[in-house]
Scaffold this motif. Structure first.
Motif, PDB file in Angstrom:
ATOM      1  N   THR A   1       0.802  -1.229   0.000  1.00 27.18           N
ATOM      2  CA  THR A   1       0.000   0.000   0.000  1.00 27.18           C
ATOM      3  C   THR A   1       0.831   1.273   0.000  1.00 27.18           C
ATOM      4  OG1 THR A   1      -0.021   0.026   2.399  1.00 27.18           O
ATOM      5  CG2 THR A   1      -1.832  -1.140   1.319  1.00 27.18           C
ATOM      6  N   GLU A   2       2.147   1.157   0.200  1.00 25.42           N
ATOM      7  CA  GLU A   2       3.023   2.322   0.315  1.00 25.42           C
ATOM      8  C   GLU A   2       2.701   3.171   1.541  1.00 25.42           C
ATOM      9  OE1 GLU A   2       3.131   4.440  -3.404  1.00 25.42           O
ATOM     10  OE2 GLU A   2       3.750   2.647  -4.501  1.00 25.42           O
ATOM     11  N   ARG A   3       1.950   2.622   2.491  1.00 29.54           N
ATOM     12  CA  ARG A   3       1.653   3.363   3.721  1.00 29.54           C
ATOM     13  C   ARG A   3       1.993   2.481   4.905  1.00 29.54           C
ATOM     14  NH1 ARG A   3      -4.216   6.176   2.552  1.00 29.54           N
ATOM     15  NH2 ARG A   3      -3.347   7.966   3.608  1.00 29.54           N
ATOM     16  N   MET A   4       2.355   3.138   6.013  1.00 31.35           N
ATOM     17  CA  MET A   4       2.564   2.387   7.238  1.00 31.35           C
ATOM     18  C   MET A   4       1.205   2.190   7.916  1.00 31.35           C
ATOM     19  SD  MET A   4       6.142   3.499   8.842  1.00 31.35           S
ATOM     20  CE  MET A   4       5.912   5.147   9.409  1.00 31.35           C
ATOM     21  N   LEU A   5       1.211   1.451   9.005  1.00 33.05           N
ATOM     22  CA  LEU A   5      -0.024   1.278   9.764  1.00 33.05           C
ATOM     23  C   LEU A   5      -0.435   2.644  10.309  1.00 33.05           C
ATOM     24  CD1 LEU A   5      -2.095  -0.682  10.995  1.00 33.05           C
ATOM     25  CD2 LEU A   5      -0.609  -0.833  12.993  1.00 33.05           C
ATOM     26  N   GLU A   6      -1.642   3.075   9.934  1.00 29.19           N
ATOM     27  CA  GLU A   6      -2.072   4.424  10.289  1.00 29.19           C
ATOM     28  C   GLU A   6      -3.343   4.385  11.114  1.00 29.19           C
ATOM     29  OE1 GLU A   6      -0.937   7.073   6.382  1.00 29.19           O
ATOM     30  OE2 GLU A   6      -2.747   5.851   6.329  1.00 29.19           O
TER      31      GLU A   6
ATOM     32  N   PRO B   1       0.779   7.693  10.935  1.00 20.63           N
ATOM     33  CA  PRO B   1       1.334   6.364  11.187  1.00 20.63           C
ATOM     34  C   PRO B   1       1.622   6.156  12.683  1.00 20.63           C
ATOM     35  CG  PRO B   1       2.962   7.778  10.119  1.00 20.63           C
ATOM     36  CD  PRO B   1       1.693   8.563  10.179  1.00 20.63           C
ATOM     37  N   VAL B   2       1.112   5.067  13.238  1.00 18.97           N
ATOM     38  CA  VAL B   2       1.095   4.910  14.697  1.00 18.97           C
ATOM     39  C   VAL B   2       2.484   4.772  15.321  1.00 18.97           C
ATOM     40  CG1 VAL B   2      -1.223   3.914  14.730  1.00 18.97           C
ATOM     41  CG2 VAL B   2       0.773   2.396  14.583  1.00 18.97           C
ATOM     42  N   LYS B   3       3.434   4.291  14.557  1.00 18.49           N
ATOM     43  CA  LYS B   3       4.732   4.046  15.183  1.00 18.49           C
ATOM     44  C   LYS B   3       5.604   5.291  15.256  1.00 18.49           C
ATOM     45  CE  LYS B   3       4.492  -0.765  15.186  1.00 18.49           C
ATOM     46  NZ  LYS B   3       4.745  -2.042  14.560  1.00 18.49           N
ATOM     47  N   LEU B   4       5.134   6.390  14.691  1.00 21.36           N
ATOM     48  CA  LEU B   4       5.882   7.642  14.784  1.00 21.36           C
ATOM     49  C   LEU B   4       5.154   8.597  15.725  1.00 21.36           C
ATOM     50  CD1 LEU B   4       6.725   8.245  11.010  1.00 21.36           C
ATOM     51  CD2 LEU B   4       8.097   7.047  12.735  1.00 21.36           C
ATOM     52  N   PRO B   5       5.915   9.279  16.605  1.00 23.34           N
ATOM     53  CA  PRO B   5       5.267  10.241  17.500  1.00 23.34           C
ATOM     54  C   PRO B   5       4.806  11.479  16.751  1.00 23.34           C
ATOM     55  CG  PRO B   5       7.642  10.180  17.902  1.00 23.34           C
ATOM     56  CD  PRO B   5       7.356   9.127  16.890  1.00 23.34           C
ATOM     57  N   ILE B   6       3.723  12.093  17.243  1.00 18.31           N
ATOM     58  CA  ILE B   6       3.260  13.364  16.679  1.00 18.31           C
ATOM     59  C   ILE B   6       4.011  14.469  17.398  1.00 18.31           C
ATOM     60  CG2 ILE B   6       1.280  14.925  16.457  1.00 18.31           C
ATOM     61  CD1 ILE B   6      -0.505  12.418  16.323  1.00 18.31           C
ATOM     62  N   ARG B   7       4.775  15.256  16.672  1.00 21.31           N
ATOM     63  CA  ARG B   7       5.609  16.277  17.324  1.00 21.31           C
ATOM     64  C   ARG B   7       5.148  17.693  16.979  1.00 21.31           C
ATOM     65  NH1 ARG B   7      10.448  12.849  16.769  1.00 21.31           N
ATOM     66  NH2 ARG B   7      10.686  11.884  18.812  1.00 21.31           N
ATOM     67  N   ALA B   8       3.866  17.843  16.740  1.00 19.35           N
ATOM     68  CA  ALA B   8       3.364  19.167  16.346  1.00 19.35           C
ATOM     69  C   ALA B   8       3.111  20.030  17.577  1.00 19.35           C
ATOM     70  CB  ALA B   8       2.095  19.004  15.517  1.00 19.35           C
ATOM     71  N   TYR B   9       4.145  20.267  18.379  1.00 20.41           N
ATOM     72  CA  TYR B   9       4.009  21.148  19.538  1.00 20.41           C
ATOM     73  C   TYR B   9       5.276  21.992  19.640  1.00 20.41           C
ATOM     74  CZ  TYR B   9       6.555  17.152  21.522  1.00 20.41           C
ATOM     75  OH  TYR B   9       7.449  16.134  21.738  1.00 20.41           O
ATOM     76  N   ASP B  10       5.208  22.991  20.523  1.00 21.30           N
ATOM     77  CA  ASP B  10       6.328  23.916  20.606  1.00 21.30           C
ATOM     78  C   ASP B  10       7.452  23.366  21.476  1.00 21.30           C
ATOM     79  OD1 ASP B  10       7.560  26.481  20.103  1.00 21.30           O
ATOM     80  OD2 ASP B  10       7.208  26.876  22.222  1.00 21.30           O
ATOM     81  N   ASN B  11       7.127  23.019  22.705  1.00 22.46           N
ATOM     82  CA  ASN B  11       8.158  22.431  23.564  1.00 22.46           C
ATOM     83  C   ASN B  11       7.553  21.575  24.652  1.00 22.46           C
ATOM     84  OD1 ASN B  11       8.319  23.935  26.374  1.00 22.46           O
ATOM     85  ND2 ASN B  11       7.771  25.458  24.817  1.00 22.46           N
ATOM     86  N   LYS B  12       8.419  20.766  25.270  1.00 21.96           N
ATOM     87  CA  LYS B  12       7.961  19.797  26.268  1.00 21.96           C
ATOM     88  C   LYS B  12       8.727  20.049  27.563  1.00 21.96           C
ATOM     89  CE  LYS B  12       7.015  15.004  25.344  1.00 21.96           C
ATOM     90  NZ  LYS B  12       7.532  13.710  24.914  1.00 21.96           N
ATOM     91  N   PRO B  13       8.134  20.789  28.506  1.00 22.22           N
ATOM     92  CA  PRO B  13       8.846  21.058  29.773  1.00 22.22           C
ATOM     93  C   PRO B  13       8.785  19.846  30.699  1.00 22.22           C
ATOM     94  CG  PRO B  13       6.645  21.955  29.887  1.00 22.22           C
ATOM     95  CD  PRO B  13       6.774  21.338  28.526  1.00 22.22           C
ATOM     96  N   ARG B  14       9.509  19.928  31.826  1.00 22.05           N
ATOM     97  CA  ARG B  14       9.361  18.879  32.840  1.00 22.05           C
ATOM     98  C   ARG B  14       7.973  18.988  33.438  1.00 22.05           C
ATOM     99  NH1 ARG B  14      14.104  17.459  36.966  1.00 22.05           N
ATOM    100  NH2 ARG B  14      13.281  19.176  38.201  1.00 22.05           N
ATOM    101  N   PRO B  15       7.328  17.871  33.727  1.00 20.47           N
ATOM    102  CA  PRO B  15       6.007  17.951  34.371  1.00 20.47           C
ATOM    103  C   PRO B  15       6.142  18.638  35.720  1.00 20.47           C
ATOM    104  CG  PRO B  15       6.439  15.724  33.583  1.00 20.47           C
ATOM    105  CD  PRO B  15       7.726  16.478  33.461  1.00 20.47           C
TER     106      PRO B  15
END
Lengths: 584, 440
Positions: free
Chosen positions: A69-74, A193-207
């Motif tokens: 299919t030319e696509r990963m598992l989505e 695709p499920v195996k890749l993280p979604i990184r559409a954010y600005d930054n990730k501070p410590r909780p």
């Protein structure tokens, strides 16, 4: 399009000879007498693609044709996922006909014909990038944002957006122009695709914030942070599942995603039947309205089990990008690791410890790292708090899945057989368990400001009482009741007070099953006050009946509504009992 | 089981191990059945034109020129009402001298039930055994094993459970049963006059071990027929699942698979789950309940077999000989029925959950006191009382030979609380104390 021919079959590992390029994790469909079996490429050697089939391969023959299919598992993302019951491949289980799961039956995770009230949030001319909010629709009580697709790179300008109104999922709601002026029409659906993280954010501070779960042994002793990670290992029968359910019902999250991977079917049914009925203590609505269940029962094909945690995490990331607090629970990640082991075994890879694949620690830490608190591009915040249950083989906490997870997760809730045997639930061991967040300055500051000044000191005090009680008990067991000073008995009974009032919680009692933080703080203070009171005893035999009385008063308090007349009555009786033996 | 006419016969075996053989053949489907020199076999691996078969009866005497005949279908069972009252071997062939079954052929080891089509199990199964009904209540659609050392009388206890349970059909899957145990089951069922509702698939120690792999699937295919087609409550007894797992490891070993923990195949969890997850409550009233036996060695539940079993089943029941009373009991501390809360206090009396947990807690106090005593320490008054309680509790409640209904179990337990402890020590929710303590 690349096609292929089946050459070999060992259970759900199928060797496919291909006639063109293939990618790792690419999805293909294998034709079995007209039934399309979905499979994922997990290894490529020469022109042979090793695929794991997400279905039973019974009856499959060499010579069968495959299409790539030319696509990963989505996953397919859009409004309408709440309250759905998905399998690990995001099939909507309720759309499947028949009593039994049929091979090759894949259903749409969304309802494409459904109509939504779309409100634009961006306006023509805005400069946008992946993850930015175009508009929103109301999905149950969640404000579901329609976002610029995560897979778009670079900046786009919003050429046009539809006015407020009702639109189908597949209707075009916005048109973007890229830097070369090429137009891109968007509807409310996107794929990831499920195996890749979604990184559409600005930054990730410590909780830095605490997340209430209503479970005292967690909140009071070892709190988890919003956007934090935790895990609960425990031998079977120590109450992992009950603990997870309890957390899911009471935690202060906007959205709960439960991934049951390789879980007992009857427990999954319980989720399906009980969740819709449960009242959400925080909103007064039904809990199911903010829940998505991803389930692979233990007898569903092993490859789909492996996919399920990724599917769940990706959906969590999607909702996090809307600025929501997501709680993700997975039970159990050991089943997932076992699925990895099963495939690695079939591929005849050289095994790592306990026959798990060598890269297991990397896979686990990578997965846990997808949780977190994030600031979005527009300055708002969203979070995924992740708690995984681990089922260590033989209850051995030194086994590879537990060890690897310990390195990845920040909270450790160790379930103990001994506590479970004496029905002290939740069976979280107070001595072995920890929360790394208590060491974070920003968390301590948050607790000081939001629960009580010096809160962490009180928690440490309670932990010390438990630890000294355990030591005293060990000494008593070695030297005998009268072989130790009276003080040892006092230490033991003080720890019993903390244990049976703060730690032990009746998950099946309407009042006791969830304790708000205010009440937890009150009870901890009260119990510490009792422990701090100097009490006079002549000999050790007086302690057991006396402390049993104290424990009984406090337990009855736990069963009563907070600050009710009954609650106060038992507190008064407790005070009276303390007066009897108080050292004046 | 002969092949059908016009089937191609293959005779070029390329490999023979103790449990498997490989043959050059084409057009073969995965998991397809075949015969090798007349012995039943199943396809477990296909690589190009080399097909590997597990031969259920073993490969002793099989030659490289053996005749291999493929059936073109996976293993099946003929199902129908005539199954009732009959005894079969692992292939579903009668072993009781009766006629062949006429009926529809169904594939064994078929697909999973869609979880959204299952019902939440909520019908109580009463056995009269307090270790089960009082402390670990069972429900229809549940799956639960007895964890027992080989010296425990697990087959007798299973037979008691079978006979006391109100099931429409009882299906026995016997794997590696000794001939004596097989006859014991047979006589017990016949003497109880319930033989008509019993169906047995039996592989005894006289039979080849690999045949055991078929037994659970046969038993459960029959169970699905009665539960789905007839809406019946079916109880499936599987004994001994440890021997089933041993057979799995034999086959995987012969196929040169890399062994996982305790020499078991890496797929053990999936293999066991396929069987146990057949337990189900259907919306139309039919149900499949599975009670199994997993023998454990020296109480070691960390072994891969009980360990994986424990993670799949909904609890476990431990058999233990109580030395105080010299009888077999179901250990209240270690045993667990995960589905008990679905019925406890809901289908049974309101005080049931608290009485259960309190009695187990007080019994645990007695265990601590016993440890103290064994270490030579003086016992406190409370220790003495908890020990007396534990003794009465074992004698009047836990012993397998006690057969009373749940209300009576609760009344007896209240009486024992009252006899040995103060109200504060019992510390049950006050409303319940007011109601039952005074009556006890």
């Amino acid at each position: 399009m690349t096609t292929g021919t089946v050459k070999g079959i060992i259970s759900n590992l199928v060797h496919v000879e291909v006639d063109g390029p293939v990618s790792q994790n690419e999805i293909c469909y294998i034709d079995h007498h007209g039934v399309r079996l979905m499979a994922e490429v997990i290894k490529i050697t020469g022109n042979i693609a090793y695929t794991q089939v997400f279905e039973s391969t019974r009856g499959l023959m060499p010579g069968s044709k495959a299409e790539f299919t030319e696509r990963m598992l989505e996953v397919k993302l859009g409004p309408g996922m709440l309250s759905k019951n998905y399998d690990g491949l995001q099939d909507d289980l309720n759309k499947m006909e028949g009593l039994f799961l049929k091979r090759g039956e894949y259903t749409d995770p969304l309802d494409e014909d459904s109509v939504w009230d779309f409100k634009p949030l961006a306006k023509a001319g805005d400069s946008l990038q992946a993850g930015d909010w175009l508009g929103s629709v109301q999905e149950n009580w969640i404000d579901h944002k329609i976002m610029v697709p995560f897979k778009l790179e670079g900046k786009y300008s919003l050429k046009s957006i539809v006015p407020e109104g009702q639109y189908k999922l597949t209707d075009t709601v916005a048109t973007l122009s890229d830097e070369e002026g090429k137009d891109l029409e968007l509807n409310m659906i996107q794929y990831w695709p499920v195996k890749l993280p979604i990184r559409a954010y600005d930054n990730k501070p410590r909780p830095f914030k605490m997340m209430e779960t209503g479970v005292r042994t967690i909140d009071t002793l070892n709190p988890i942070a919003e956007g934090g990670t935790g895990f609960t290992p425990g031998p079977f029968g120590t109450g992992k599942t009950v603990l997870q359910h309890s957390i899911s019902q009471n935690a202060e999250a906007d959205l709960i995603i439960v991934a049951a991977c390789g879980e007992r079917a009857n427990e999954v049914v319980e989720l399906f039947t009980e969740f819709p009925e449960l009242d959400d203590p925080r909103t007064g609505r039904k809990l199911i309205e903010r829940t998505i269940i991803i389930c692979n029962t233990s007898n569903m094909p092993v490859a789909a089990r492996e996919a399920s945690v990724y599917t769940a995490m990706t959906i969590a990331e999607y909702y996090r990008s809307m600025g929501l607090k997501v709680l993700l629970l997975a039970d159990s990640t050991s089943r997932w690791a076992q699925a990895l082991r099963e495939m690695s075994n079939r591929m005849e890879e050289l095994p790592g410890p306990d026959a798990f694949p060598m890269d297991l620690p990397a896979i686990i830490s990578n997965f846990y790292s997808r949780a977190g608190y994030v600031y979005l591009n527009n300055g708002t915040a969203g979070s995924i708090t992740f708690i995984g249950a681990v089922s260590p083989a033989g209850g051995n906490l030194k086994e590879p899945v537990t060890e690897s997870t310990k390195k990845a997760a920040r909270c450790f809730y160790s379930l103990s057989q001994e506590r479970a045997d004496s029905k002290r639930y939740p069976a979280v061991d107070p001595i072995d368990s920890y929360s790394k967040y208590l060491e974070y300055d920003e968390v301590r500051e948050y607790l000081d400001n939001n629960i009580a000044p010096g809160w962490v000191d009180s928690v440490t005090q309670a932990k010390d009482i438990l630890l000294r009680g355990k030591e005293a008990k060990d000494q008593i067991n070695i030297l005998g009741d009268d072989g130790v000073p009276l003080d040892y008995h006092s230490r033991f009974w003080r720890s019993e007070l903390v244990d049976r009032i703060i730690l032990v919680q009746d998950g099946f009692d309407d009042v006791d099953k969830s304790t708000p933080m205010k009440r937890q703080a009150y009870m901890l203070k009260l119990v510490l006050k009792v422990c701090d009171t100097d009490l006079a005893f002549e000999n050790y035999e007086e302690l057991q009946p006396y402390y049993s009385r104290l424990i009984n008063f406090l337990r009855q308090m736990n069963y009563q509504p907070f600050e009710s007349a009954e609650f106060k009555k038992y507190e008064a009786e407790l005070d009276k009992a303390l007066e009897e033996r108080r050292v004046k | 089981m002969a092949g059908q006419a016009f089937q191609k016969i293959y005779t070029r075996l390329t490999q023979i191990t103790k449990a498997t053989c490989a043959v050059k053949a084409t057009g073969i489907g995965y998991e397809e059945l075949a015969t090798v020199s007349g012995r039943l076999a199943q396809v477990v691996k296909i690589m190009g034109d080399i097909v590997t078969l597990q031969i259920f009866a073993g490969t002793e005497g099989i030659g490289t020129d053996a005749e291999v005949v493929f059936f073109g279908r996976p293993p099946v069972l003929k199902v129908g009402d005539q199954l009732a009252g009959r005894f079969f071997n692992a292939y579903g062939d009668p072993i009781d001298g009766g006629p062949e079954i006429e009926g529809e052929e169904v594939e064994i080891g078929g697909p999973s039930v869609n979880p959204v089509r299952r019902s939440d199990p909520s019908e109580l199964i009463a056995t009269g055994i307090a270790g089960i009904d009082l402390n670990n209540t069972l429900v229809t659609g549940q799956k639960i094993p007895f964890f027992a050392d080989p010296d425990q009388p697990f087959n007798q206890v299973m037979a008691i459970v079978a006979l006391r349970t109100k099931a429409d059909k009882i299906i026995l899957g016997g794997m590696g049963l000794s001939n004596d145990d097989y006859l014991y089951y047979k006589h017990t069922f016949e003497n109880a006059g319930v033989i008509d509702k019993i169906i047995s698939f039996v592989n005894t120690t006289d039979d080849p071990p690999v045949e055991r792999l078929l037994v659970p699937d046969m038993a459960l295919a029959a169970a699905e027929y009665f539960a789905i087609q007839k809406n019946e409550a079916v109880l499936v007894l599987l004994t001994d699942m440890t021997l089933y797992c041993d057979a799995l490891s034999i086959v995987s070993n012969r196929m040169d698979q890399i062994p996982s923990k305790d020499s078991m195949p890496g797929s053990l969890y999936s293999d066991l789950a396929k069987i146990y997850e057949k337990a189900v409550q259907f919306p139309d009233g039919g149900s499949i309940t599975i009670i199994a036996v997993t023998t454990i060695s020296g109480g070691d539940i960390t072994h891969a077999i009980p360990d994986n079993t424990g993670y799949i089943t909904e609890g476990q029941l431990y058999l233990r000989r109580d030395t105080d009373i010299g009888k077999v009991v179901i250990d209240p501390a270690r045993s667990l029925s995960r589905l008990k809360t679905k019925v406890m206090g809901k289908k049974t009396r309101e005080d049931h959950p608290q009485v259960m947990s309190t009695s187990v807690r007080l019994n645990a106090d007695a265990t601590n006191a016993r440890t103290k005593m064994e270490n030579g320490f003086d016992l406190s008054d409370y220790d003495e009382r908890s020990l007396e309680f534990a003794r009465d509790y074992a004698e009047q409640i836990l012993a397998i030979d006690v057969n009373v209904d749940t209300d009576e179990m609760l009344d007896i337990t209240w009486a024992l609380f009252h006899k040995h402890f103060t109200r504060e020590e019992v510390a049950i929710r006050n409303e319940l104390m007011e109601k039952y303590w005074t009556k006890a």
